[in-house]
Design an enzyme around this catalytic site. Structure first.
Site, PDB file in Angstrom:
ATOM      1  N   ASP A 141      33.535  47.617  40.659  1.00 12.90           N
ATOM      2  CA  ASP A 141      33.848  46.284  40.160  1.00 12.90           C
ATOM      3  C   ASP A 141      34.085  46.356  38.654  1.00 12.90           C
ATOM      4  OD1 ASP A 141      33.773  43.234  40.660  1.00 12.90           O
ATOM      5  OD2 ASP A 141      32.397  43.511  38.995  1.00 12.90           O
ATOM      6  N   GLY A 142      35.247  45.889  38.213  1.00 10.06           N
ATOM      7  CA  GLY A 142      35.604  45.976  36.806  1.00 10.06           C
ATOM      8  C   GLY A 142      34.660  45.232  35.897  1.00 10.06           C
ATOM      9  N   ASP A 168      44.948  43.347  34.738  1.00  7.72           N
ATOM     10  CA  ASP A 168      46.116  43.277  35.617  1.00  7.72           C
ATOM     11  C   ASP A 168      45.652  43.053  37.052  1.00  7.72           C
ATOM     12  OD1 ASP A 168      48.603  43.347  36.656  1.00  7.72           O
ATOM     13  OD2 ASP A 168      49.058  45.423  36.168  1.00  7.72           O
TER      14      ASP A 168
END
Length: 832
Positions: free
Chosen positions: A389-390, A412
C-alpha cells in the site's frame, strides 16, 4: 429434534448446526459482499445497502419463523420437576417435533444450494438494467438488485436461527427465552470461527464458488448429524457428501462461465483473455483493437498499447512532472508504472526511483502483455519495485531513523471513485507526503476534468482537491483541461508556468525515443485557460450553497496567477464540510461518484445532490416522533402502561441494532483509511465483533440476575450511548497512532467492545419482550428481526448519508442519540 437425554448428555445434538449457521452467515456474507462490489465497481456506498439488505431478509426470515413457531408452541414438554402424560399432548409434541425436524433439515440442506446459485445471479445482474457498457449502476439500481438477490438466502438463515432457538428451548425443557440467548451466543462463536477461517485460509487461495460450497458441505453434514437417530437413515448422508465433494471439481468451469457472462454485460466489445484471483480483487485482462486493458474488481486500472490515448496521457504527465523540478534525483512513483509512466520518467536523469504497486498479482499478470520497453524499465538498476500500500509505505518511512526524502512524488492512480482510492487525495495523505519531500520537493496529482471545469459535480470534486492541497502546500499550480494535474510544493519560486523554461529543461536532458514533443508545453501552459481554471478553483467552495449550485463563470479577463494568489487572501473561508477532503470526512469520493453518474447516466446524481443536503438537525424529528408515540400509548390506550412498555422495549432493540452497525461502519471506514483494502481482513474484523457479541451475551446471562428487569435494560441503553460518544472522540486520534503493532490491536479492541455492547443487550431485550407478552419463540424471532432491521437502517444511513458528508465520527454520534432516546422513552411507562 428433541431426543431423550441421560444425565451425561450435556451437549445438544444440534450444536454443530448452530455453529455451522454462524460460519455460513459470516463467509456467505463476505463472499456476496465482494461479488456485489465487483458489479458496483467497488463503490463503498453500496456496502451499507448490501449489509442492510442482508439484515432485512434475515430479520424477515426470523419474524416469519417466529410467528410460525407460535402456532406450534402449545406443547407440554417433560421437564425435570414436572411431567404431563396426556395422549393429546404427546401427539401434539410429536407433531411439533416432526415439523421442527423437517424445517431444520430442509433449510440446512437448501442453504448450501442457494448460496452458489445466488453468486451466479449476482454476476448477471447488469443484464437486467439498461446501463451502457462500463457505466455505474445508480444507487436505486443497486438497492433494487441487492434486495432481490439476497432475499432467498437471507430469509432461510433467519428462519433457521429461530428454529434452532426453539429446538434449544425444547432441549432445555424450558418456557423462557434462555434458549434464544444460547443460540445467539453459539451462532456468534460460529461467525467468529468463519471469519478466522476466511481470513487465514480461504481468502486469496480459493474463489467465491469454492468458498461457499465448502462451508455449504459443512452445513449439510452438520444438519444430517444433528438429526435424531431415527431420522438419519432417511437421508443418504454419504451420498450427499460425496456428490457435493465431486461438484467441487466442476466449480472451476462454472466459476469461469459465470464470470464470462458477467463480462459480457460489462464490456461486450472486449475479449476476456485472462482472469486471476487476488487478495485485493479479481484481476481481468481484456483485449480490443491491439490494446490490453487491465481491470481490478471491474475498475479499469490501466491500458497498455503504444498508440492508446491513456498511454499518451501517461507519457505527457510523466514529462510535464519531471520537468517541473530542476533536478529530480530521487523520485517516488505511486501506481501507474505499468501504463508507461515509469518508462518515461526514467528518460530523465534519475538516480533512484521507488515504484510502489499494490498488487503483485497485477504486476505478474501484466508482464505477459506489456510492451517490451515497459517490462525492461522494471529491471533498471535505478528502480526499486515495492509491492504494498503506497500510503502505508509513505507513513512507515517517517518512522525510520533516516527517512528517505524525495525530490518528486508522482501520484498516478485512478480518480477517487472509491473510499480506498480517496485515501490518496485527503489532507492527511498530503501531510504525510509533504514530510517525505526534500527542500524544494514537488508532489503531482492528476485527475479527470472538463474544459473550464464545466459541470457542478466535476467543479465540486476538483475544487475540493485544490482546497485540500492548499491546506498543506502554499504553492499549488493546476494545469490541463481533460486531465487536470496539480503541482504542489512548500517552497516559493519552485513551480513555473513558463513553457519555455520547461522546454529548455527537456531539451537539456537530451531525451530520446519518446512520443512526447517539447512543443506540447506551450499548449499545456497557455495563459488564458490557466487563469480561468485557477480563478474557478480558488473561488468555488466559499459559499454555503456552492456544492449545490456549482461555480460562477470566470471573468473574460481573469487576473494573472500571482495576482489571484494575492486576491485570494480577501476571499471568504472555504466551506470545509463540502470542500476539504479528509480521512474522517471523505467528501471527495462522493463528488467523484456524482460526476461519474452524471457522465454516464445523464441525471444520475440526484441521490448525491440529496445526500449533500443532509444536516445534523435532521435527527431531531424522528426522536420527537418516537417520544410522542411512546407518551401517546401511555396516556391514551386502555392498557397504556403495557403498550408503551412494549413499544419502548422494541425501540431499544431497534436502536441497539442501528447503533452497533453504525459503529461497525465507522470502525471499518477508519480501518480502511489507515490500512487500505479491508477485504482480506474483513473476516477477522467481523470475527472480533462476533467474539465480543458472544462475550456480551454470556456476561448478561451470568451476571444479570433478573434479565427482564426494565431498569437494567434502561441502564444498558445509557451505557451504550456513552460508549458510542467515547468511541467517536477516540477515532480521529487512532489515525495518528504510528505503532504498527498497537494500531491493529486498538482497532480490534474497539471492534470487540462494540460487539460486547450488542451482545449484552440481546438477552435483556428478549427477556423483557417475553415479560410484556408473547411466547418465547415469537419473542426471540421478533427481537432478532427488529434488531436486524435496526442494523439495516444503521448500515444504510451510516455508509450512504452520514459518514461521507457529516463525517465518520458522526456515525458514532448517531448511535449515541439512538440509544439515548431508547433510554429516555424507557422511563415513560413508569417504574412498574
Amino acid at each position: 429434534m428433541v431426543t431423550a437425554r441421560t444425565g451425561r448428555d450435556r451437549i445438544p445434538a444440534h450444536l454443530p448446526l448452530v455453529l455451522a449457521l454462524g460460519a455460513v452467515c459470516q463467509i456467505g456474507q463476505i463472499v456476496l459482499l465482494r461479488e456485489l462490489l465487483m458489479i458496483f465497481h467497488g463503490n463503498e456506498l453500496s456496502v451499507g445497502i448490501i449489509l442492510g439488505a442482508w439484515m432485512v431478509w434475515v430479520g424477515v426470515g426470523s419474524l416469519i419463523a417466529g410467528r410460525h413457531a407460535t402456532h406450534h408452541s402449545n406443547v407440554q414438554l417433560t421437564g425435570g420437576k414436572s411431567s404431563t402424560s396426556s395422549s393429546s399432548t404427546s401427539s401434539s409434541s410429536t407433531s411439533s417435533s416432526s415439523t421442527g425436524i423437517a424445517g431444520l433439515t430442509a433449510i440446512g440442506l437448501a442453504v448450501p444450494l442457494v448460496l452458489p446459485a445466488t453468486i451466479v445471479v449476482v454476476r448477471m445482474l447488469r443484464a437486467f438494467f439498461p446501463v451502457p457498457p462500463g457505466a455505474y449502476l445508480s444507487v436505486a439500481d443497486m438497492a433494487i438488485s441487492v434486495f432481490i438477490v439476497t432475499a432467498p438466502v437471507g430469509m432461510l438463515l433467519g428462519a433457521l436461527f429461530v428454529l434452532l432457538a426453539r429446538t434449544w428451548r425444547q432441549w432445555d425443557r424450558a418456557e423462557d427465552t434462555d434458549g434464544a440467548g444460547k443460540t445467539y451466543v453459539t451462532e456468534a462463536l460460529g461467525n467468529a470461527v468463519g471469519g478466522i477461517l476466511f481470513t487465514f485460509i480461504l481468502v486469496g487461495r480459493i474463489g467465491s464458488f469454492h468458498s461457499v460450497v465448502l462451508v455449504g458441505i459443512g452445513m449439510a453434514v452438520a444438519t444430517l448429524i444433528s438429526l435424531p437417530t431415527g431420522y438419519r437413515g432417511r437421508v443418504p448422508l454419504v451420498f450427499l457428501v460425496v456428490a457435493m465433494s465431486v461438484s467441487l471439481v466442476f466449480l472451476g468451469y462454472l466459476d469461469r462461465w459465470a464470470y464470462e457472462r458477467q463480462w459480457e454485460t460489462f464490456s461486450p466489445e472486449h475479449e476476456l483473455v485472462d482472469v486471476q484471483e487476488s487478495r485485493y480483487g479479481m484481476i481481468s485482462v481484456a483485449w480490443r483493437d491491439g490494446q490490453y486493458s487491465f481491470y481490478q474488481s471491474s475498475n479499469l486500472v490501466f491500458s497498455a498499447a503504444s498508440s492508446s490515448l491513456e498511454e499518451q496521457e501517461a507519457v505527457t504527465a510523466a514529462h510535464v512532472a519531471m520537468t517541473q523540478h530542476p533536478d529530480p534525483g530521487r523520485v517516488l512513483l505511486l501506481g501507474g508504472g505499468l501504463r508507461g509512466t515509469l518508462r518515461e520518467a526514467l528518460r530523465h536523469p534519475i538516480r533512484d526511483l521507488d515504484y510502489v504497486e499494490l498488487d503483485p498479482v497485477l504486476t505478474e499478470t501484466a508482464l505477459h502483455y506489456l510492451p517490451q520497453d515497459t517490462v525492461a524499465a522494471l529491471s533498471r538498476e535505478e528502480v526499486r519495485l515495492i509491492h504494498g500500500d503506497g500510503r502505508r509505505f509513505l507513513k512507515a518511512g517517517l518512522h525510520d531513523a533516516e527517512p528517505g526524502m524525495y525530490d518528486l512524488i508522482l501520484l498516478d492512480i485512478p480518480d477517487p471513485a472509491t473510499a480506498v482510492l480517496n485515501r490518496y487525495y485527503t489532507e492527511e495523505f498530503f501531510r504525510e507526503a509533504a514530510r517525505r519531500l526534500s527542500p524544494g520537493g514537488i508532489i503531482t496529482v492528476s485527475v479527470g476534468s472538463t474544459p473550464d471545469l464545466r459541470g457542478r459535480a466535476i467543479a465540486n470534486r476538483n475544487s475540493t482537491l485544490f482546497h485540500t492541497l492548499r491546506r498543506v502546500f502554499p504553492e499549488v499550480l493546476p494545469v490541463g483541461d481533460r486531465t487536470l494535474t496539480f503541482f504542489a510544493t512548500r517552497e516559493p519560486g519552485i513551480l513555473t508556468t513558463d513553457p519555455w523554461t520547461l522546454q529548455a529543461r527537456y531539451v537539456e536532458r537530451e531525451i530520446r525515443d519518446s512520443s512526447f514533443s517539447p512543443h506540447e508545453f506551450t499548449l499545456l501552459f497557455e495563459p488564458e485557460p490557466m487563469r480561468r481554471r485557477g480563478w474557478i478553483l480558488r473561488h468555488h467552495g466559499r459559499d454555503a450553497r456552492s456544492h449545490l449550485e456549482g461555480p460562477e463563470a470566470a471573468p473574460l479577463l481573469p487576473p494573472s496567477m500571482p495576482e489571484q494568489e494575492e486576491l485570494e487572501r480577501e476571499l471568504p473561508p472555504v466551506v470545509e464540510r463540502y470542500f476539504i477532503n479528509s480521512d474522517i470526512r471523505p467528501i471527495g469520493y462522493v463528488h467523484t461518484l456524482a460526476y461519474w453518474n452524471t457522465l454516464t447516466r445523464g441525471t444520475g446524481d440526484r441521490l448525491f445532490r440529496w445526500s449533500l443536503r443532509v444536516q445534523p438537525w435532521w435527527i431531531l424529528p424522528p426522536v420527537v416522533i418516537v417520544v410522542l408515540v411512546t407518551a401517546g400509548l401511555r396516556l391514551f390506550r386502555s392498557e397504556g402502561r403495557a403498550a408503551s412498555l412494549r413499544f419502548a422495549v422494541l425501540f431499544a432493540v431497534f436502536t441497539t441494532g442501528l447503533s452497533t452497525m453504525a459503529l461497525q461502519v465507522a470502525l471499518l471506514m477508519v480501518f480502511q483509511s489507515v490500512f487500505g483494502y479491508v477485504y482480506e481482513m474483513i473476516g477477522l474484523i467481523v470475527a472480533g465483533f462476533m467474539t465480543g457479541l458472544a462475550l456480551g451475551a454470556l456476561a448478561a446471562r451470568r451476571f444479570v440476575r433478573k434479565p427482564d428487569d426494565i431498569r437494567v435494560l434502561r441502564a444498558v441503553q445509557l451505557v451504550i450511548a456513552l460508549c458510542a460518544v467515547l468511541i467517536g472522540l477516540a477515532l480521529p486520534g487512532l489515525t495518528a497512532v504510528t505503532s504498527r503493532v498497537l494500531l491493529p490491536v486498538l482497532f480490534l479492541a474497539l471492534t470487540v467492545f462494540a460487539g460486547v455492547l450488542n451482545g449484552f443487550d440481546f438477552p435483556l431485550t428478549s427477556a423483557c419482550r417475553h415479560r410484556t407478552g408473547g411466547d418465547p419463540d415469537s419473542a426471540a424471532g421478533l427481537v432478532y428481526g427488529i434488531e436486524l432491521l435496526g442494523a439495516c437502517v444503521g448500515a444504510v444511513l451510516a455508509s450512504v448519508a452520514v459518514a461521507p458528508v457529516l463525517g465518520i465520527v458522526a456515525c458514532c454520534y448517531l448511535a449515541a442519540i439512538g440509544n439515548a432516546t431508547a433510554h429516555g422513552i424507557l422511563w415513560i411507562p413508569g417504574r412498574r
